[in-house]
Design a protein around this motif. Structure first.
Motif, PDB file in Angstrom:
ATOM      1  N   PRO A 193       5.813  -9.558  -5.977  1.00  0.00           N
ATOM      2  CA  PRO A 193       5.333  -8.538  -6.940  1.00  0.00           C
ATOM      3  C   PRO A 193       6.065  -7.206  -6.802  1.00  0.00           C
ATOM      4  O   PRO A 193       6.516  -6.848  -5.730  1.00  0.00           O
ATOM      5  CB  PRO A 193       3.851  -8.397  -6.574  1.00  0.00           C
ATOM      6  CG  PRO A 193       3.789  -8.770  -5.128  1.00  0.00           C
ATOM      7  CD  PRO A 193       4.833  -9.823  -4.922  1.00  0.00           C
ATOM      8  N   TYR A 194       6.159  -6.502  -7.952  1.00  0.00           N
ATOM      9  CA  TYR A 194       6.816  -5.210  -8.032  1.00  0.00           C
ATOM     10  C   TYR A 194       5.810  -4.123  -8.396  1.00  0.00           C
ATOM     11  O   TYR A 194       4.874  -4.372  -9.151  1.00  0.00           O
ATOM     12  CB  TYR A 194       7.899  -5.214  -9.113  1.00  0.00           C
ATOM     13  CG  TYR A 194       9.090  -6.080  -8.819  1.00  0.00           C
ATOM     14  CD1 TYR A 194       9.914  -5.806  -7.735  1.00  0.00           C
ATOM     15  CD2 TYR A 194       9.402  -7.150  -9.648  1.00  0.00           C
ATOM     16  CE1 TYR A 194      11.021  -6.594  -7.482  1.00  0.00           C
ATOM     17  CE2 TYR A 194      10.512  -7.941  -9.399  1.00  0.00           C
ATOM     18  CZ  TYR A 194      11.330  -7.665  -8.315  1.00  0.00           C
ATOM     19  OH  TYR A 194      12.412  -8.451  -8.060  1.00  0.00           O
ATOM     20  N   PRO A 195       6.011  -2.898  -7.890  1.00  0.00           N
ATOM     21  CA  PRO A 195       5.224  -1.775  -8.417  1.00  0.00           C
ATOM     22  C   PRO A 195       5.516  -1.628  -9.905  1.00  0.00           C
ATOM     23  O   PRO A 195       6.675  -1.595 -10.315  1.00  0.00           O
ATOM     24  CB  PRO A 195       5.739  -0.575  -7.621  1.00  0.00           C
ATOM     25  CG  PRO A 195       6.415  -1.149  -6.424  1.00  0.00           C
ATOM     26  CD  PRO A 195       6.964  -2.476  -6.861  1.00  0.00           C
ATOM     27  N   ALA A 196       4.467  -1.596 -10.719  1.00  0.00           N
ATOM     28  CA  ALA A 196       4.687  -1.616 -12.163  1.00  0.00           C
ATOM     29  C   ALA A 196       4.105  -0.417 -12.889  1.00  0.00           C
ATOM     30  O   ALA A 196       4.629  -0.013 -13.921  1.00  0.00           O
ATOM     31  CB  ALA A 196       4.105  -2.893 -12.759  1.00  0.00           C
ATOM     32  N   SER A 197       3.009   0.150 -12.394  1.00  0.00           N
ATOM     33  CA  SER A 197       2.408   1.281 -13.087  1.00  0.00           C
ATOM     34  C   SER A 197       1.614   2.111 -12.091  1.00  0.00           C
ATOM     35  O   SER A 197       1.266   1.644 -10.995  1.00  0.00           O
ATOM     36  CB  SER A 197       1.499   0.808 -14.232  1.00  0.00           C
ATOM     37  OG  SER A 197       0.447   0.005 -13.738  1.00  0.00           O
ATOM     38  N   GLU A 198       1.332   3.348 -12.470  1.00  0.00           N
ATOM     39  CA  GLU A 198       0.634   4.283 -11.596  1.00  0.00           C
ATOM     40  C   GLU A 198      -0.477   4.971 -12.377  1.00  0.00           C
ATOM     41  O   GLU A 198      -0.270   5.422 -13.502  1.00  0.00           O
ATOM     42  CB  GLU A 198       1.604   5.340 -11.054  1.00  0.00           C
ATOM     43  CG  GLU A 198       2.757   4.756 -10.251  1.00  0.00           C
ATOM     44  CD  GLU A 198       3.892   5.741 -10.057  1.00  0.00           C
ATOM     45  OE1 GLU A 198       4.536   5.691  -9.000  1.00  0.00           O
ATOM     46  OE2 GLU A 198       4.138   6.558 -10.979  1.00  0.00           O
ATOM     47  N   MET A 199      -1.673   5.014 -11.785  1.00  0.00           N
ATOM     48  CA  MET A 199      -2.794   5.747 -12.350  1.00  0.00           C
ATOM     49  C   MET A 199      -3.472   6.514 -11.222  1.00  0.00           C
ATOM     50  O   MET A 199      -3.228   6.244 -10.043  1.00  0.00           O
ATOM     51  CB  MET A 199      -3.796   4.787 -13.011  1.00  0.00           C
ATOM     52  CG  MET A 199      -3.245   4.005 -14.202  1.00  0.00           C
ATOM     53  SD  MET A 199      -2.908   5.033 -15.638  1.00  0.00           S
ATOM     54  CE  MET A 199      -4.575   5.405 -16.179  1.00  0.00           C
ATOM     55  N   PHE A 200      -4.312   7.484 -11.600  1.00  0.00           N
ATOM     56  CA  PHE A 200      -5.043   8.258 -10.598  1.00  0.00           C
ATOM     57  C   PHE A 200      -6.535   8.066 -10.834  1.00  0.00           C
ATOM     58  O   PHE A 200      -7.023   8.237 -11.951  1.00  0.00           O
ATOM     59  CB  PHE A 200      -4.682   9.740 -10.676  1.00  0.00           C
ATOM     60  CG  PHE A 200      -5.226  10.561  -9.540  1.00  0.00           C
ATOM     61  CD1 PHE A 200      -4.550  10.616  -8.326  1.00  0.00           C
ATOM     62  CD2 PHE A 200      -6.417  11.257  -9.666  1.00  0.00           C
ATOM     63  CE1 PHE A 200      -5.045  11.361  -7.263  1.00  0.00           C
ATOM     64  CE2 PHE A 200      -6.921  12.004  -8.612  1.00  0.00           C
ATOM     65  CZ  PHE A 200      -6.225  12.055  -7.398  1.00  0.00           C
ATOM     66  N   GLU A 201      -7.245   7.673  -9.783  1.00  0.00           N
ATOM     67  CA  GLU A 201      -8.681   7.427  -9.883  1.00  0.00           C
ATOM     68  C   GLU A 201      -9.458   8.582  -9.265  1.00  0.00           C
ATOM     69  O   GLU A 201      -9.149   9.030  -8.153  1.00  0.00           O
ATOM     70  CB  GLU A 201      -9.046   6.134  -9.161  1.00  0.00           C
ATOM     71  CG  GLU A 201     -10.527   5.804  -9.203  1.00  0.00           C
ATOM     72  CD  GLU A 201     -10.878   4.581  -8.376  1.00  0.00           C
ATOM     73  OE1 GLU A 201     -11.954   4.561  -7.775  1.00  0.00           O
ATOM     74  OE2 GLU A 201     -10.035   3.649  -8.333  1.00  0.00           O
ATOM     75  N   ARG A 202     -10.454   9.053  -9.994  1.00  0.00           N
ATOM     76  CA  ARG A 202     -11.335  10.082  -9.444  1.00  0.00           C
ATOM     77  C   ARG A 202     -12.767   9.794  -9.886  1.00  0.00           C
ATOM     78  O   ARG A 202     -12.996   9.071 -10.857  1.00  0.00           O
ATOM     79  CB  ARG A 202     -10.901  11.476  -9.879  1.00  0.00           C
ATOM     80  CG  ARG A 202     -11.057  11.770 -11.351  1.00  0.00           C
ATOM     81  CD  ARG A 202     -11.131  13.276 -11.625  1.00  0.00           C
ATOM     82  NE  ARG A 202     -10.129  14.011 -10.902  1.00  0.00           N
ATOM     83  CZ  ARG A 202      -9.382  14.986 -11.418  1.00  0.00           C
ATOM     84  NH1 ARG A 202      -9.560  15.307 -12.690  1.00  0.00           N
ATOM     85  NH2 ARG A 202      -8.526  15.651 -10.718  1.00  0.00           N
ATOM     86  N   GLN A 203     -13.676  10.359  -9.166  1.00  0.00           N
ATOM     87  CA  GLN A 203     -15.093  10.188  -9.471  1.00  0.00           C
ATOM     88  C   GLN A 203     -15.621  11.452 -10.133  1.00  0.00           C
ATOM     89  O   GLN A 203     -15.425  12.559  -9.636  1.00  0.00           O
ATOM     90  CB  GLN A 203     -15.883   9.898  -8.197  1.00  0.00           C
ATOM     91  CG  GLN A 203     -15.454   8.622  -7.475  1.00  0.00           C
ATOM     92  CD  GLN A 203     -15.727   7.378  -8.280  1.00  0.00           C
ATOM     93  OE1 GLN A 203     -16.759   7.289  -8.948  1.00  0.00           O
ATOM     94  NE2 GLN A 203     -14.812   6.416  -8.225  1.00  0.00           N
ATOM     95  N   ARG A 204     -16.292  11.280 -11.272  1.00  0.00           N
ATOM     96  CA  ARG A 204     -16.910  12.399 -11.983  1.00  0.00           C
ATOM     97  C   ARG A 204     -18.333  12.009 -12.341  1.00  0.00           C
ATOM     98  O   ARG A 204     -18.534  11.064 -13.107  1.00  0.00           O
ATOM     99  CB  ARG A 204     -16.128  12.774 -13.246  1.00  0.00           C
ATOM    100  CG  ARG A 204     -14.834  13.524 -12.972  1.00  0.00           C
ATOM    101  CD  ARG A 204     -14.158  13.916 -14.266  1.00  0.00           C
ATOM    102  NE  ARG A 204     -12.998  14.773 -14.028  1.00  0.00           N
ATOM    103  CZ  ARG A 204     -12.162  15.165 -14.989  1.00  0.00           C
ATOM    104  NH1 ARG A 204     -12.354  14.762 -16.242  1.00  0.00           N
ATOM    105  NH2 ARG A 204     -11.131  15.949 -14.692  1.00  0.00           N
ATOM    106  N   ALA A 205     -19.287  12.730 -11.771  1.00  0.00           N
ATOM    107  CA  ALA A 205     -20.713  12.483 -12.047  1.00  0.00           C
ATOM    108  C   ALA A 205     -21.069  11.026 -11.813  1.00  0.00           C
ATOM    109  O   ALA A 205     -21.804  10.402 -12.592  1.00  0.00           O
ATOM    110  CB  ALA A 205     -21.043  12.901 -13.479  1.00  0.00           C
TER     111      ALA A 205
END
Length: 395
Positions: A218-230
């Motif tokens: 597998p290859y790195p394919a995409s990047e997202m940022f996860e955060r918690q809100r309420a």
């Protein structure tokens, strides 16, 4: 095929008319492109064409064919055009997800037939995603995030068979190769936990019957940022995110990332066969560039906790045309006045030829010998399939 939707209206374009020939103007490059072989891999090493230079290839001043309108007969009313392709006889097949139909038009834009439709039966669709030409005048189509496989139709729209092993489990496109092989992918792992998420994909080659022949990654394919809100998980886009690129070129599949200017092409047995490199100075991501990107994309300037990459992507997209030239779209740097998308074109061996501009607002799906096929979005969001002429310079 990739990057399905265009977002703004088309405008006239006449690409630059700098001197050209079958290759780049020798006087315009700092050195000649070089080809070498290493352990069975053909490697092309290229200088970068001078800033502001243009290859003398011209896209016409306006579309020669327009399909789609705000009112009229149903076949010309598009709802969600995700893909399109020309067939061997010049017909144009359009995948409209709003109606779950493949709509077929002649080379002048006159509707000829409608295939498929909404349903669960063979040859019908529930989430139509893409269409592509298949060897022998056949057509393949598949759905988004579906386990129903890839449907193969003959030239008249009759369902021939379904490649059920070639399931599509991600939003990334199936890549159809010219030797009746396909490349599929699926997400296999993400780095979990609050913060930066790096999603990885496994790429799989399958033959004309849908059977697995080789895997990559597998290859790195995409990047997202996860955060918690309420108490809710929110996914945020990472500015200047790097991404995976795929394309069909010769009988190979281009698979890789756009972190650096290196394009790799693999055979259906998974062996690396081609590499195309070009001189490219990676641009650091500065606070000023980040502020410009946030302003242009309407992002929250307070999201400073989202870590951008250290440098901008090296390029944006890869397409191979009908003559096996490789077109690589340059990554747009925020703040630079570049209304026309800029592409770097390489010959079939991977030697750089020069830069070509394409119409602003045109999402390009196909580049033929003498045409460019794409989608434009007009007033009130009206989708229009367009064909533009392409003149390749002689010298």
């Amino acid at each position: 095929m990739n990057h399905r939707s265009a977002t703004v209206a088309a405008a006239a374009l006449l690409a630059g008319t700098a001197a050209c020939g079958d290759g780049a103007n020798p006087g315009s490059l700092t050195r000649a492109p070089a080809l070498r072989d290493s352990a069975g891999v053909r490697i092309a090493e290229n200088p970068r064409p001078p800033e502001g230079s243009r290859l003398g290839w011209e896209v016409g001043p306006e579309p020669t064919v327009r399909i789609g309108s705000a009112d009229g007969e149903d076949p010309y009313l598009f709802h969600r055009v995700w893909d399109m392709t020309t067939l061997g006889d010049g017909r144009i097949a359009v995948a409209d997800a709003g109606s779950e139909e493949l709509r077929v038009f002649d080379s002048t834009g006159v509707h000829l037939a409608t295939w498929g439709g909404r349903g669960e039966g063979p040859g019908e669709f529930q989430s139509l995603w893409a269409v592509a030409r298949w060897p022998g005048d056949s057509v393949v189509a598949w759905e988004f995030h579906s386990e129903r496989g890839v449907s193969v139709f003959d030239s008249e729209g009759n369902l021939g068979r379904i490649l059920r092993d070639a399931t599509v489990s991600t939003r990334t496109d199936v890549t159809v190769l010219r030797n009746a092989a396909i490349l599929t992918d699926h997400e296999v792992r993400s780095d979990r936990g609050s913060g930066l998420q790096i999603r990885r994909r496994l790429y799989e080659f399958r033959d004309a019957e849908g059977q697995l022949t080789a895997s990559l990654g597998p290859y790195p394919a995409s990047e997202m940022f996860e955060r918690q809100r309420a108490g809710t998980t929110v996914w945020m886009e990472v500015p200047f995110t790097r991404s995976a690129v795929t394309a069909a070129w010769h009988d190979f599949a281009v698979v890789g990332r756009n972190d650096i200017y290196e394009i790799r092409a693999y055979d259906t047995d998974g062996a690396l066969r081609r590499m195309v490199r070009m001189d490219h100075a990676l641009i650091p991501v500065t606070r000023s560039l980040l502020a410009l990107e946030q302003e242009e994309q309407g992002l929250d300037p307070g999201d400073d906790e989202i870590p951008p990459p250290e440098t901008l992507p090296a390029f944006d997209r890869v397409i191979a045309d009908a003559l096996n030239h490789l077109w690589v779209r340059e990554y747009r740097v925020p703040g630079r006045d570049t209304p026309h998308p800029l592409w770097t074109v390489f010959d079939p061996e991977g030697r750089v030829l020069g830069h070509v501009e394409t119409p602003p607002g045109l999402g390009i799906f196909e580049i033929g010998e003498e045409h460019v096929l794409g989608l434009a979005i007009g007033d009130l969001g009206v989708q229009q399939v367009q064909v533009w002429s392409l003149r390749r310079g002689q010298g």
